[in-house]
Design a protein around this motif. Sequence first.
Motif, PDB file in Angstrom:
ATOM      1  N   LYS A 247       0.806  -1.219   0.000  1.00 19.48           N
ATOM      2  CA  LYS A 247       0.000   0.000   0.000  1.00 19.48           C
ATOM      3  C   LYS A 247       0.842   1.274   0.000  1.00 19.48           C
ATOM      4  O   LYS A 247       0.390   2.325   0.440  1.00 19.48           O
ATOM      5  N   ILE A 249       1.422   3.936  -1.737  1.00 13.79           N
ATOM      6  CA  ILE A 249       0.716   4.561  -2.860  1.00 13.79           C
ATOM      7  C   ILE A 249       1.618   5.449  -3.709  1.00 13.79           C
ATOM      8  O   ILE A 249       1.525   5.452  -4.940  1.00 13.79           O
ATOM      9  N   CYS A 252       3.637   3.330  -5.920  1.00 13.27           N
ATOM     10  CA  CYS A 252       2.746   2.716  -6.911  1.00 13.27           C
ATOM     11  C   CYS A 252       2.490   3.686  -8.067  1.00 13.27           C
ATOM     12  O   CYS A 252       2.510   3.294  -9.235  1.00 13.27           O
ATOM     13  N   THR A 274      -5.286   0.202  -8.974  1.00 17.15           N
ATOM     14  CA  THR A 274      -4.958  -0.072  -7.567  1.00 17.15           C
ATOM     15  C   THR A 274      -5.130   1.188  -6.732  1.00 17.15           C
ATOM     16  O   THR A 274      -5.706   1.158  -5.638  1.00 17.15           O
ATOM     17  N   MET A 278      -8.367   2.420  -3.878  1.00 17.33           N
ATOM     18  CA  MET A 278      -8.133   2.899  -2.519  1.00 17.33           C
ATOM     19  C   MET A 278      -8.815   4.238  -2.277  1.00 17.33           C
ATOM     20  O   MET A 278      -8.630   4.870  -1.235  1.00 17.33           O
TER      21      MET A 278
END
Length: 298
Positions: A247, A249, A252, A274, A278
């Motif tokens: 997670k 972010i 990511c 993804t 969230m």
Amino acid sequence: MQKEKGNKQKKWYERTSVTLCVAAVIIIIGLGFIHIITGVVSPFRLPFDIIFKESFGYRETFINAEKIKSMPYVAAKLKYPISCKILQKLEYIQAGNVFETKMLELLRETMEKWHTEFEEVLNKPQQQWQNQLRGKSESIEKTTSDAEACNNRGIDAANKGQYETAISEFTRAFRKNPAYADAYYNRGLVYVAIGQLGQAISDFTQTIEINPEFIDAYSKRGNIHVTMNQYDQAISDFTKVLEIKPKHIDVCFMRALVFFATGQYEKAWEDVHTIQNMGLPVPSGFIKNLRRASKIKK
């Protein structure tokens, strides 16, 4: 009767099929010697152009000039290196070191812009690199000589802008304790600050060798790889971060940007989805360009 049978002429469609087969073979062999460039107007005012290949083969026989010109330059060069070279040679797209530098800078600037927008979405406060140093920032007595004391003096020097002193102190720290990952990481941050990126990569790599789950070292090294246009290495580092901390972010999104830059649009969409799952919005400019590039690829 047998003689007449043997002299009987073949029907027209039998003759035609043989001719077509021979023609098809000739065409297929011919394609091994030429590139056919579509989406351009040749010097002969044709919607295509032809150029001889440097060697026999079928790689990138058909070149879609419009598609390549519409892609991010780095992605086009990675996916279609021969096509880019030919289009530059025929002056359908620009060439030269100045153009290369300009396009790479433009891509980096665009990625940085999208990343800044995403950090604003995350409401992530701007943090000076000195605040990322690992250890204590308070001053330590000069007579103290253990590894931790050297590391802390290095932090003190870095906060004062005394970068050479900071590097020396961090170096002393891991010489006294070769397993002191924080000292390598801290020296890497200083090297980034003064623009010695190769040295920084070396220090972050050493940090990771000591502590394979030091995610900040992977992240920092990945960011340097992006700056140096080493996108495969950046993807590898960002992927490692996400394996340890799924997670993360910010990382990511950075990986999504690099996937976009290298033309790996499906993987970029996976990271985007993804993030969206969230409940976080992705910069609209990035989504727009990713959607357009994905359509062009199809």
